[in-house]
Write a protein that holds these residues in place. Structure first.
Motif, PDB file in Angstrom:
ATOM      1  N   ALA A 134       0.836  -1.203   0.000  1.00 47.32           N
ATOM      2  CA  ALA A 134       0.000   0.000   0.000  1.00 47.32           C
ATOM      3  C   ALA A 134       0.869   1.251   0.000  1.00 47.32           C
ATOM      4  CB  ALA A 134      -0.928  -0.010   1.210  1.00 47.32           C
ATOM      5  N   ALA A 135       1.944   1.235   0.799  1.00 46.48           N
ATOM      6  CA  ALA A 135       2.832   2.395   0.866  1.00 46.48           C
ATOM      7  C   ALA A 135       3.577   2.599  -0.449  1.00 46.48           C
ATOM      8  CB  ALA A 135       3.820   2.224   2.016  1.00 46.48           C
ATOM      9  N   VAL A 136       4.040   1.504  -1.060  1.00 42.40           N
ATOM     10  CA  VAL A 136       4.784   1.609  -2.320  1.00 42.40           C
ATOM     11  C   VAL A 136       3.861   2.071  -3.440  1.00 42.40           C
ATOM     12  CG1 VAL A 136       6.051   0.316  -4.076  1.00 42.40           C
ATOM     13  CG2 VAL A 136       6.537  -0.062  -1.657  1.00 42.40           C
ATOM     14  N   ILE A 137       2.670   1.491  -3.516  1.00 41.96           N
ATOM     15  CA  ILE A 137       1.702   1.940  -4.516  1.00 41.96           C
ATOM     16  C   ILE A 137       1.402   3.427  -4.319  1.00 41.96           C
ATOM     17  CG2 ILE A 137      -0.728   1.758  -5.230  1.00 41.96           C
ATOM     18  CD1 ILE A 137      -0.547  -1.223  -4.818  1.00 41.96           C
ATOM     19  N   GLY A 138       1.408   3.858  -3.054  1.00 38.52           N
ATOM     20  CA  GLY A 138       1.144   5.254  -2.747  1.00 38.52           C
ATOM     21  C   GLY A 138       2.294   6.201  -2.993  1.00 38.52           C
ATOM     22  N   GLY A 139       3.412   5.706  -3.489  1.00 41.96           N
ATOM     23  CA  GLY A 139       4.505   6.579  -3.883  1.00 41.96           C
ATOM     24  C   GLY A 139       5.745   6.516  -3.028  1.00 41.96           C
ATOM     25  N   CYS A 140       5.763   5.715  -1.956  1.00 44.16           N
ATOM     26  CA  CYS A 140       6.963   5.610  -1.120  1.00 44.16           C
ATOM     27  C   CYS A 140       8.081   4.906  -1.877  1.00 44.16           C
ATOM     28  CB  CYS A 140       6.656   4.836   0.161  1.00 44.16           C
ATOM     29  SG  CYS A 140       5.672   5.754   1.360  1.00 44.16           S
ATOM     30  N   LEU A 141       9.283   5.453  -1.770  1.00 43.69           N
ATOM     31  CA  LEU A 141      10.434   4.807  -2.382  1.00 43.69           C
ATOM     32  C   LEU A 141      11.041   3.802  -1.413  1.00 43.69           C
ATOM     33  CD1 LEU A 141      12.313   7.781  -4.098  1.00 43.69           C
ATOM     34  CD2 LEU A 141      10.692   6.177  -5.110  1.00 43.69           C
ATOM     35  N   LEU A 142      11.527   2.694  -1.949  1.00 42.75           N
ATOM     36  CA  LEU A 142      12.172   1.695  -1.104  1.00 42.75           C
ATOM     37  C   LEU A 142      13.475   2.220  -0.511  1.00 42.75           C
ATOM     38  CD1 LEU A 142      11.628  -1.497  -3.312  1.00 42.75           C
ATOM     39  CD2 LEU A 142      10.265  -0.699  -1.379  1.00 42.75           C
ATOM     40  N   THR A 143      14.034   3.265  -1.120  1.00 37.48           N
ATOM     41  CA  THR A 143      15.290   3.831  -0.644  1.00 37.48           C
ATOM     42  C   THR A 143      15.074   4.919   0.402  1.00 37.48           C
ATOM     43  OG1 THR A 143      15.211   5.317  -2.565  1.00 37.48           O
ATOM     44  CG2 THR A 143      16.564   3.331  -2.751  1.00 37.48           C
ATOM     45  N   GLY A 144      13.823   5.293   0.667  1.00 39.79           N
ATOM     46  CA  GLY A 144      13.511   6.280   1.694  1.00 39.79           C
ATOM     47  C   GLY A 144      13.572   7.705   1.192  1.00 39.79           C
ATOM     48  N   GLY A 145      13.119   8.639   2.041  1.00 41.62           N
ATOM     49  CA  GLY A 145      13.214  10.053   1.727  1.00 41.62           C
ATOM     50  C   GLY A 145      12.117  10.606   0.851  1.00 41.62           C
ATOM     51  N   TYR A 146      11.135   9.795   0.500  1.00 41.05           N
ATOM     52  CA  TYR A 146      10.088  10.244  -0.435  1.00 41.05           C
ATOM     53  C   TYR A 146       8.839   9.421  -0.195  1.00 41.05           C
ATOM     54  CZ  TYR A 146       8.009  11.677  -4.933  1.00 41.05           C
ATOM     55  OH  TYR A 146       7.195  12.196  -5.910  1.00 41.05           O
ATOM     56  N   GLY A 147       7.701  10.091  -0.131  1.00 41.63           N
ATOM     57  CA  GLY A 147       6.454   9.361   0.051  1.00 41.63           C
ATOM     58  C   GLY A 147       5.366  10.258   0.591  1.00 41.63           C
ATOM     59  N   SER A 148       4.204   9.675   0.827  1.00 39.08           N
ATOM     60  CA  SER A 148       3.039  10.447   1.245  1.00 39.08           C
ATOM     61  C   SER A 148       2.077   9.559   2.007  1.00 39.08           C
ATOM     62  CB  SER A 148       2.352  11.038   0.008  1.00 39.08           C
ATOM     63  OG  SER A 148       1.016  11.380   0.260  1.00 39.08           O
ATOM     64  N   ALA A 149       1.573  10.059   3.148  1.00 37.27           N
ATOM     65  CA  ALA A 149       0.561   9.307   3.900  1.00 37.27           C
ATOM     66  C   ALA A 149      -0.734   9.209   3.109  1.00 37.27           C
ATOM     67  CB  ALA A 149       0.321   9.984   5.250  1.00 37.27           C
ATOM     68  N   VAL A 150      -1.065  10.257   2.379  1.00 37.44           N
ATOM     69  CA  VAL A 150      -2.257  10.215   1.526  1.00 37.44           C
ATOM     70  C   VAL A 150      -2.096   9.136   0.464  1.00 37.44           C
ATOM     71  CG1 VAL A 150      -3.632  11.506  -0.150  1.00 37.44           C
ATOM     72  CG2 VAL A 150      -2.846  12.623   1.935  1.00 37.44           C
ATOM     73  N   GLY A 151      -0.891   9.032  -0.093  1.00 39.61           N
ATOM     74  CA  GLY A 151      -0.636   8.003  -1.094  1.00 39.61           C
ATOM     75  C   GLY A 151      -0.812   6.607  -0.534  1.00 39.61           C
ATOM     76  N   ALA A 152      -0.311   6.373   0.695  1.00 31.57           N
ATOM     77  CA  ALA A 152      -0.481   5.065   1.332  1.00 31.57           C
ATOM     78  C   ALA A 152      -1.952   4.764   1.554  1.00 31.57           C
ATOM     79  CB  ALA A 152       0.282   5.019   2.653  1.00 31.57           C
ATOM     80  N   THR A 153      -2.726   5.779   1.903  1.00 28.65           N
ATOM     81  CA  THR A 153      -4.164   5.596   2.094  1.00 28.65           C
ATOM     82  C   THR A 153      -4.846   5.234   0.791  1.00 28.65           C
ATOM     83  OG1 THR A 153      -4.306   7.050   4.015  1.00 28.65           O
ATOM     84  CG2 THR A 153      -6.283   6.843   2.690  1.00 28.65           C
ATOM     85  N   ILE A 154      -4.450   5.882  -0.290  1.00 28.62           N
ATOM     86  CA  ILE A 154      -5.006   5.536  -1.603  1.00 28.62           C
ATOM     87  C   ILE A 154      -4.591   4.117  -1.976  1.00 28.62           C
ATOM     88  CG2 ILE A 154      -5.022   6.106  -4.060  1.00 28.62           C
ATOM     89  CD1 ILE A 154      -4.561   9.020  -3.279  1.00 28.62           C
ATOM     90  N   GLY A 155      -3.347   3.747  -1.651  1.00 29.10           N
ATOM     91  CA  GLY A 155      -2.894   2.383  -1.924  1.00 29.10           C
ATOM     92  C   GLY A 155      -3.717   1.356  -1.179  1.00 29.10           C
ATOM     93  N   ALA A 156      -4.061   1.653   0.083  1.00 28.65           N
ATOM     94  CA  ALA A 156      -4.916   0.750   0.856  1.00 28.65           C
ATOM     95  C   ALA A 156      -6.310   0.678   0.261  1.00 28.65           C
ATOM     96  CB  ALA A 156      -4.986   1.216   2.312  1.00 28.65           C
TER      97      ALA A 156
END
Length: 351
Positions: free
Chosen positions: A283-305
């Protein structure tokens, strides 16, 4: 004369530092854009092929399924932005529910006592994971994999030892059950719709996490720690404290989800939760979080869920074989990752 005229008509040079980015560029720069596009695509797909999917009652069911993934995904998202993973989140959900149930049942205490004991346990698990990662330098993947295996074994072994069964006892008639259920698993009927309180908690946690990331010094620290920990430490960011705090945040969201699980069904199977940690990460990756860190969004994780919730329920409503679910989920993960990569490259090219 000519020199004077030349000076008079000369066009002032434009400093690129003050050049405003276009609206499209600013929108594409948001981590959640790829997830939003994917959510629209999934919704249109199931809206077209599954008639039951179109009803408001179905939407309520989808939102509830999404919230059970979305709440811990918010914590996992923050941790991933900080540059770390937690593979023990799924079983921590189950551990929290089992401890709250069995502690109160075996000692005949009010359920709120067990609830707070399980909260302390979940926070302690997160703190230990974080401490081991920052103190030893061992990758969080390995540290939390060890925690995952240990908790999985403890959940089953202790439940069997204490109850003689693989499930916790039914707690529906215990003191404190009614008030705890209102907090963690209340349900309202609005006409034909059934709204679960976990949906509201999910949105609230998302809003708080978004505010922290975008409006507070702690949010800047989280991005800095995930993007370049050494540089962040050099400018005074408490890297170790931030990372331990993020692991404890995952523990808190896992605990909260465990309480929702317990008070929704009154009992918990000791083997539940295994594999859910990957859903939170997905859910977090679909929402835009990078596996390398430093980039992402809680809203994106929510959309991923939400995409996960639509997929699980949409396959059922469409009458498809549920065996295809994992294939569909994997495809969505790959497509979202590629889309996020494309969006980031387009954004960087437009700078």
């Amino acid at each position: 004369m000519s020199d004077t005229l030349d000076v008079g008509v000369r066009t002032p040079t434009r400093d690129e530092r003050f050049t405003e980015k276009s609206l499209a560029t600013r929108i594409l720069a948001r981590p959640e854009v790829g997830a939003l596009v994917g959510a629209v695509a999934v919704y249109v797909l199931f809206f077209a092929v599954a008639e039951p999917f179109r009803g408001l009652d179905s939407l309520a069911t989808i939102l509830y399924a999404s919230s059970t993934i979305g709440i811990p995904a918010v914590g996992v998202c923050l941790l991933m932005i900080g540059g770390e993973f937690d593979l023990s989140a799924g079983v921590t959900v189950t551990s929290s529910a089992l401890i709250a149930s069995m502690f109160s049942f075996q000692l005949t205490t009010n359920l709120w006592v067990g609830i707070f004991v399980s909260l302390l346990l979940a926070l302690t698990i997160g703190a230990i994971n974080g401490y081991l990662v920052v103190r030893t330098g061992i990758p969080s993947f390995l540290v939390t994999l060890g925690s995952f295996l240990m908790l999985q074994g403890l959940n089953l072994a202790l439940t069997k030892l204490i109850t003689g069964n693989v499930a916790s006892p039914n707690i529906s008639d215990m003191s404190g059950f009614g008030s705890a259920q209102k907090v963690f698993a209340q349900e309202w009927n609005v006409g034909a719709l059934s709204i679960r309180i976990s949906i509201l908690w999910w949105l609230l946690f998302t809003a708080i996490a978004t505010w922290v990331l975008l409006r507070t010094r702690l949010g800047n620290w989280i991005f800095a720690v995930g993007g370049a920990a050494t540089s962040a430490r050099a400018v005074g960011v408490p890297v170790r404290g931030v990372k331990i705090g993020l692991f404890m945040t995952v523990g808190f969201t896992a605990w909260f989800t465990g309480m929702n699980l317990l008070f929704s069904f009154n009992t918990v199977q000791s083997g539940e939760g295994v594999g859910n940690e990957f859903l939170y990460i997905i859910a977090a990756v679909i929402g835009g979080c990078l596996l390398t860190g430093g980039y992402g969004s809680a809203v994106g994780a929510t959309i991923g869920a939400f995409i996960f919730g639509m997929t699980t329920q949409g396959i059922v409503y469409a009458g498809w074989n549920p065996d295809w679910f994992k294939f569909f989920l994997g495809g969505m993960l790959l497509a979202a990752t590629l889309l996020n990569l494309w969006v980031r490259r387009r954004t960087e090219a437009a700078k």
